[in-house]
Motif scaffolding. Structure first.
Motif, short mmCIF file in Angstrom:
data_model
loop_
_atom_site.label_atom_id
_atom_site.label_comp_id
_atom_site.label_asym_id
_atom_site.label_seq_id
_atom_site.Cartn_x
_atom_site.Cartn_y
_atom_site.Cartn_z
N LEU A 405 0.82 -1.21 0.00
CA LEU A 405 0.00 0.00 0.00
C LEU A 405 0.86 1.27 0.00
CD1 LEU A 405 -2.81 -1.02 2.53
CD2 LEU A 405 -2.86 -1.09 0.04
N ALA A 406 1.85 1.26 0.89
CA ALA A 406 2.66 2.48 1.00
C ALA A 406 3.40 2.77 -0.30
CB ALA A 406 3.67 2.33 2.15
N GLN A 407 3.98 1.73 -0.92
CA GLN A 407 4.73 1.93 -2.16
C GLN A 407 3.80 2.39 -3.29
OE1 GLN A 407 8.05 1.87 -2.45
NE2 GLN A 407 8.18 1.37 -0.24
N THR A 408 2.62 1.79 -3.31
CA THR A 408 1.67 2.19 -4.35
C THR A 408 1.24 3.64 -4.17
OG1 THR A 408 0.85 -0.09 -4.48
CG2 THR A 408 -0.54 1.64 -5.43
N ILE A 409 0.91 4.01 -2.93
CA ILE A 409 0.50 5.40 -2.65
C ILE A 409 1.65 6.37 -2.97
CG2 ILE A 409 -0.16 6.99 -0.80
CD1 ILE A 409 -1.67 4.65 0.48
N LEU A 410 2.91 5.98 -2.58
CA LEU A 410 4.07 6.83 -2.86
C LEU A 410 4.27 6.99 -4.37
CD1 LEU A 410 6.53 8.39 -1.82
CD2 LEU A 410 7.80 6.22 -1.82
N ALA A 411 4.10 5.87 -5.07
CA ALA A 411 4.26 5.96 -6.54
C ALA A 411 3.22 6.87 -7.15
CB ALA A 411 4.15 4.56 -7.13
N ILE A 412 1.97 6.78 -6.67
CA ILE A 412 0.92 7.67 -7.19
C ILE A 412 1.26 9.12 -6.87
CG2 ILE A 412 -1.51 8.30 -6.96
CD1 ILE A 412 -2.09 5.33 -6.44
N LYS A 413 1.74 9.37 -5.64
CA LYS A 413 2.08 10.74 -5.22
C LYS A 413 3.18 11.33 -6.12
CE LYS A 413 3.83 13.28 -1.20
NZ LYS A 413 5.06 13.73 -1.82
N MET A 414 4.25 10.50 -6.30
CA MET A 414 5.37 10.99 -7.09
C MET A 414 4.93 11.21 -8.55
SD MET A 414 8.49 8.68 -5.55
CE MET A 414 9.69 9.39 -6.72
N ARG A 415 4.10 10.34 -9.04
CA ARG A 415 3.64 10.45 -10.43
C ARG A 415 2.83 11.73 -10.61
NH1 ARG A 415 3.21 6.42 -14.30
NH2 ARG A 415 3.01 7.43 -16.35
N LEU A 416 1.99 12.02 -9.64
CA LEU A 416 1.16 13.22 -9.75
C LEU A 416 2.00 14.48 -9.61
CD1 LEU A 416 -1.99 12.13 -7.69
CD2 LEU A 416 -1.82 12.43 -10.17
N GLU A 417 3.02 14.43 -8.71
CA GLU A 417 3.85 15.61 -8.51
C GLU A 417 4.72 15.92 -9.73
OE1 GLU A 417 6.06 14.72 -5.03
OE2 GLU A 417 4.48 15.36 -3.62
N ASN A 418 5.15 14.90 -10.44
CA ASN A 418 6.06 15.10 -11.57
C ASN A 418 5.35 15.14 -12.93
OD1 ASN A 418 8.32 15.12 -9.84
ND2 ASN A 418 8.36 12.87 -9.82
N THR A 419 4.06 15.22 -12.89
CA THR A 419 3.31 15.20 -14.16
C THR A 419 3.20 16.63 -14.74
OG1 THR A 419 2.04 13.32 -13.44
CG2 THR A 419 1.09 14.62 -15.22
N ALA A 420 3.53 16.73 -16.05
CA ALA A 420 3.39 18.01 -16.74
C ALA A 420 1.93 18.23 -17.10
CB ALA A 420 4.26 18.03 -18.01
N PRO A 421 1.55 19.49 -17.26
CA PRO A 421 0.13 19.75 -17.56
C PRO A 421 -0.35 19.07 -18.81
CG PRO A 421 1.22 21.74 -16.82
CD PRO A 421 2.29 20.76 -16.97
N GLU A 422 0.56 19.03 -19.77
CA GLU A 422 0.11 18.42 -21.02
C GLU A 422 -0.09 16.91 -20.90
OE1 GLU A 422 4.58 18.80 -21.05
OE2 GLU A 422 2.87 20.04 -20.51
N LEU A 428 -3.59 10.84 -14.93
CA LEU A 428 -4.81 10.59 -14.14
C LEU A 428 -5.41 9.23 -14.46
CD1 LEU A 428 -6.60 14.08 -14.26
CD2 LEU A 428 -5.55 12.93 -12.26
N GLY A 429 -5.36 8.86 -15.72
CA GLY A 429 -5.87 7.52 -16.08
C GLY A 429 -5.06 6.43 -15.42
N GLU A 430 -3.69 6.56 -15.48
CA GLU A 430 -2.84 5.56 -14.84
C GLU A 430 -3.05 5.54 -13.31
OE1 GLU A 430 1.13 6.45 -15.97
OE2 GLU A 430 0.84 5.85 -18.07
N SER A 431 -3.20 6.75 -12.74
CA SER A 431 -3.42 6.84 -11.29
C SER A 431 -4.73 6.16 -10.88
CB SER A 431 -3.41 8.31 -10.84
OG SER A 431 -2.15 8.90 -11.10
N ARG A 432 -5.74 6.37 -11.71
CA ARG A 432 -7.03 5.73 -11.42
C ARG A 432 -6.88 4.22 -11.37
NH1 ARG A 432 -9.48 7.68 -15.34
NH2 ARG A 432 -10.24 9.58 -14.31
N GLU A 433 -6.10 3.66 -12.35
CA GLU A 433 -5.90 2.21 -12.36
C GLU A 433 -5.11 1.75 -11.13
OE1 GLU A 433 -4.00 1.21 -15.98
OE2 GLU A 433 -5.76 1.66 -17.23
N MET A 434 -4.11 2.58 -10.74
CA MET A 434 -3.32 2.23 -9.56
C MET A 434 -4.19 2.28 -8.29
SD MET A 434 0.25 4.22 -10.47
CE MET A 434 1.09 3.63 -9.02
N PHE A 435 -5.09 3.29 -8.19
CA PHE A 435 -6.00 3.36 -7.04
C PHE A 435 -6.95 2.14 -7.03
CE2 PHE A 435 -5.08 7.95 -6.43
CZ PHE A 435 -4.87 7.88 -5.06
N SER A 436 -7.36 1.70 -8.23
CA SER A 436 -8.23 0.52 -8.31
C SER A 436 -7.50 -0.72 -7.78
CB SER A 436 -8.68 0.30 -9.75
OG SER A 436 -9.47 -0.88 -9.85
#
Length: 588
Positions: A405-422, A428-436
C-alpha cells in the motif's frame, strides 16, 4: 451440620456394637427364659407325678385293706345267730382288736356303713384318735347307692354327692360280703383330709414356691382338694381351665394359661388313675413368681449392658480418634495444596492402609506440583504463541502496508507531482488504475482479517471463497463437501472453524506438497465433524515441529468449543485433520 469422620466412626461402631450386644442379650435372655420355663415345667411335672402317685397309693392301700376285711369269715355261736349289724360291728373281736388299731393308727377312714336292705342297715362315725364308733343314720343317697351295689360282688370307689350340703359329700370304698347267708354292702368312708394333706403343701421348699399348688378336679370341673387360695373350695370352686379340659381328654403335658382364679400360671396336668373316679390332677405356679429369676437376670443384664456400652463408647472414641488423626492431618495438608503450597507429608505415624494413603497423598502432591508446573509452562507457551501470532500478523500487515500500500501510494504521489500539464490526462488515467489496484489489495487484506463473506453469508460461502482463492493463486485442486441440513451454528463457532480452515490450508500450501485439498462439514449423531484432508507428504518423521503454531492454534480453538482434534495420516500419503465438536457447544 456435617459430622466429622471420627464422629461417624464413633456412631457406627457404637450402634453396631450395641446392636450386637442387644442381639446377644436378647438371645441369651430368651434362652434363659426358655430354660427357666422348661425347668419349672419339669419341677411341676415332678410334683404332679409325686402327688399323683401318693394319692393313687392311698386309694390302693384303702382298697387292699377293705379287700382283706371282705375275705374274713364272719361266724357266730348258735345263740348269737340273730345278732344285728350294729352289734356285729361293735362287738366282733376283729373290730375290737386288729381293725380298731388300723383305724386309730392310719386314720384313713371316717365312717363305716353296712347295708343289707332299706330296713336293715347301719352307719357309724369313727373317732379319729380312739377309733371308737358312734351310730349315725344313712342318708337317702346311701340307700340309693348301696341298693345298686348290693347285687354286685366287686369292690368299687364311689363319690356320694350331697346336693344340699357339699361338705357332707363322701368318697366310699364299697364291697359286697356275705353275712348270715345274706349279702351285705360294707362301705368305708375315706378320710379326705389325708388327700388334702397330700395335695396341699405350704412348705416353700416343696418346689411350688409361695404361689404354687397341686389340686384335684372332678369330672364336674369342681375341685376335689382344698385350694391354697380359697377356703371351703372342695366341691365349691369350679375349674374349667385349658389344662383341666386337656387332662380330661387323656392328654398329659405342660402349658401356660389362666387358672381358676384368672391368674396366668405355668401348669402341668394329667389324668388320675383311680378306679371308678374320673379325676385330673394339676400342679401350677403363678407365672409372675416363676419369672422372678429371669426378671432379675434381665435387670442384671441391663445394668451390664449399660456398663459395657459406656466402656465401649470410651474405647471406640479412642480408636476413632487414632484412626482419624492421620486423616485430619492429611486434610490440613490438602488445604495447603489448595493455597499453592506443595509439601510432602512426613510427620504422620501410621501403618497399613493409612500409610498407603499417606504415600498416595505424597505421590498425588508431587504429581499436582509437576502438573501445575507443566500447566504454567503450557500457559506461558500459549500466551507466547498468541503474542507471537499477533506479532507475526502485525509484521505481515506492516510488510504488506509498507511494501504494498505504501509503495503504491508513494508511486501515485510521485507520479502526480512530476506530471506536466500536457500529460495530466494520461497520468490521471494511470493513477485511477493504480487506485483501483490499491482498493483490491486493501479488500484482500480486509478479507484476511475478517472476510465479509463470512460475516454476511456464513461459513459455507466463506469456505467456498477461501478454496476459490487457493485455486486462483496456486496449482491446488479443492473440494468442499457440506451436509445440506446442518444445525444452526453460532458466529463464534463459524469464525473458529473458518480460522481452522485457514490455518490448515496455509500449512498444506507451505509444507504439505499436496495437489488436492478436501474440506468436509457433516453431522453424525450428536457431534459436528469438520475435516481438512490433503494428499501431500503428511506429518514429518520426527513429528510436529515444536516451533509450529498452526496445529496448536487449531487444538486451542477446538478445545474452547469443547471438542477434540484427531490427526490421521492417509494411505498411501497425505494427512487428515478431523475436529469433533459436540452439538450442544456449537450454538453457544
Amino acid at each position: 451440620m456435617r459430622k466429622s469422620l471420627a464422629n461417624k466412626l464413633l456412631i457406627y461402631f457404637v450402634v453396631l456394637n450395641l446392636l450386637s450386644i442387644l442381639i446377644v442379650g436378647i438371645f441369651a435372655y430368651t434362652q434363659a427364659k426358655d430354660a427357666l420355663i422348661l425347668r419349672t415345667f419339669n419341677q411341676l411335672t415332678s410334683v404332679r407325678i409325686e402327688k399323683k402317685k401318693r394319692v393313687e397309693d392311698f386309694f390302693q392301700q384303702c382298697i387292699h385293706e377293705i379287700e382283706a376285711i371282705s375275705t374274713l369269715t364272719f361266724s357266730f355261736p348258735p345263740e348269737k345267730s340273730t345278732v344285728n349289724l350294729s352289734h356285729f360291728i361293735s362287738d366282733h373281736r376283729i373290730f375290737k382288736t386288729g381293725f380298731a388299731s388300723l383305724l386309730t393308727g392310719k386314720q384313713n377312714y371316717k365312717s363305716i356303713y353296712l347295708y343289707q336292705s332299706n330296713t336293715v342297715s347301719s352307719g357309724f362315725q369313727i373317732k379319729p384318735k380312739t377309733g371308737d364308733l358312734s351310730q349315725t343314720k344313712l342318708q337317702p343317697e346311701h340307700f340309693q347307692l348301696f341298693a345298686g351295689l348290693l347285687p354286685k360282688n366287686e369292690i368299687s370307689v364311689r363319690e356320694l354327692l350331697n346336693p344340699k350340703d357339699q361338705s357332707k359329700t363322701e368318697i366310699l370304698i364299697c364291697k359286697t360280703i356275705s353275712f348270715q347267708d345274706q349279702k351285705v354292702v360294707l362301705a368305708f368312708g375315706i378320710n379326705t383330709e389325708i388327700i388334702n394333706s397330700i395335695m396341699l403343701d405350704r412348705n416353700p421348699l416343696n418346689g411350688l414356691g409361695k404361689s404354687g399348688e397341686a389340686y384335684l378336679v372332678g369330672e364336674d370341673h369342681l375341685l376335689r382338694s382344698t385350694s391354697r387360695f380359697q377356703e371351703n373350695s372342695i366341691y365349691a370352686v369350679k375349674s374349667s381351665t385349658k389344662g383341666v379340659k386337656l387332662a380330661f381328654q387323656d392328654s398329659i403335658g405342660s402349658d401356660i394359661f389362666k387358672d381358676y382364679r384368672g391368674v396366668q400360671v405355668l401348669s402341668s396336668y394329667s389324668k388320675m388313675n383311680l378306679p371308678d373316679l374320673n379325676w385330673v390332677i394339676l400342679a401350677e405356679i403363678d407365672q409372675h413368681e416363676a419369672m422372678i429369676p429371669i426378671r432379675n437376670y434381665g435387670n442384671s443384664m441391663f445394668y451390664i449392658l449399660i456398663i459395657l456400652s459406656l466402656l465401649l463408647l470410651g474405647v471406640v472414641a479412642i480408636i476413632a480418634n487414632t484412626i482419624t488423626a492421620p486423616i485430619r492431618k492429611l486434610r490440613a495438608e490438602t488445604e495447603k495444596i489448595s493455597s499453592g503450597i506443595y509439601e510432602q507429608v512426613t510427620d504422620i505415624k501410621a501403618d497399613g492402609e493409612i500409610m498407603e494413603l499417606v504415600a498416595a497423598f505424597n505421590q498425588m502432591t508431587q504429581k499436582i506440583k509437576e502438573q501445575q508446573e507443566n500447566l504454567q509452562i503450557a500457559k506461558d507457551q500459549s500466551i507466547s504463541s498468541m503474542i507471537d501470532g499477533q506479532e507475526a500478523e502485525r509484521s505481515r500487515l506492516a510488510r504488506e502496508l509498507h511494501d504494498g500500500l505504501a509503495q503504491t501510494i508513494l508511486a501515485i504521489k510521485m507520479r502526480l507531482e512530476n506530471t506536466a500539464p500536457e500529460n495530466a490526462a494520461a497520468v490521471l488515467g494511470e493513477s485511477r488504475e493504480m487506485f483501483s489496484d490499491l482498493m483490491t489489495e486493501i479488500r484482500g487484506m480486509s478479507n484476511d482479517l475478517m472476510p465479509a463473506v463470512l460475516r454476511e453469508f456464513g461459513l459455507n460461502h466463506a469456505l467456498g471463497s477461501l478454496l476459490q482463492r487457493i485455486e486462483e493463486n496456486s496449482l491446488l485442486q479443492t473440494d468442499l463437501q457440506i451436509q445440506g441440513d446442518l444445525p444452526e451454528i453460532s458466529k463464534k463457532t463459524e469464525t473458529y472453524l473458518y480460522r481452522i480452515a485457514q490455518e490448515a490450508t496455509n500449512n498444506i500450501i507451505k509444507h504439505g506438497q499436496a495437489k488436492n485439498i478436501n474440506i468436509q462439514l457433516t453431522q453424525k449423531a450428536d457431534s459436528l465433524f469438520f475435516e481438512i484432508k490433503d494428499d501431500g507428504i503428511g506429518l514429518p518423521l520426527n513429528g510436529i515441529p515444536k516451533n509450529g503454531n498452526g496445529l496448536s492454534n487449531i487444538k486451542e480453538r477446538i478445545s474452547i468449543l469443547g471438542g477434540n482434534v484427531f490427526l490421521e495420516e492417509e494411505y498411501p500419503h497425505g494427512l487428515k485433520v478431523q475436529c469433533k465438536i459436540p452439538l450442544v457447544k456449537i450454538s453457544v
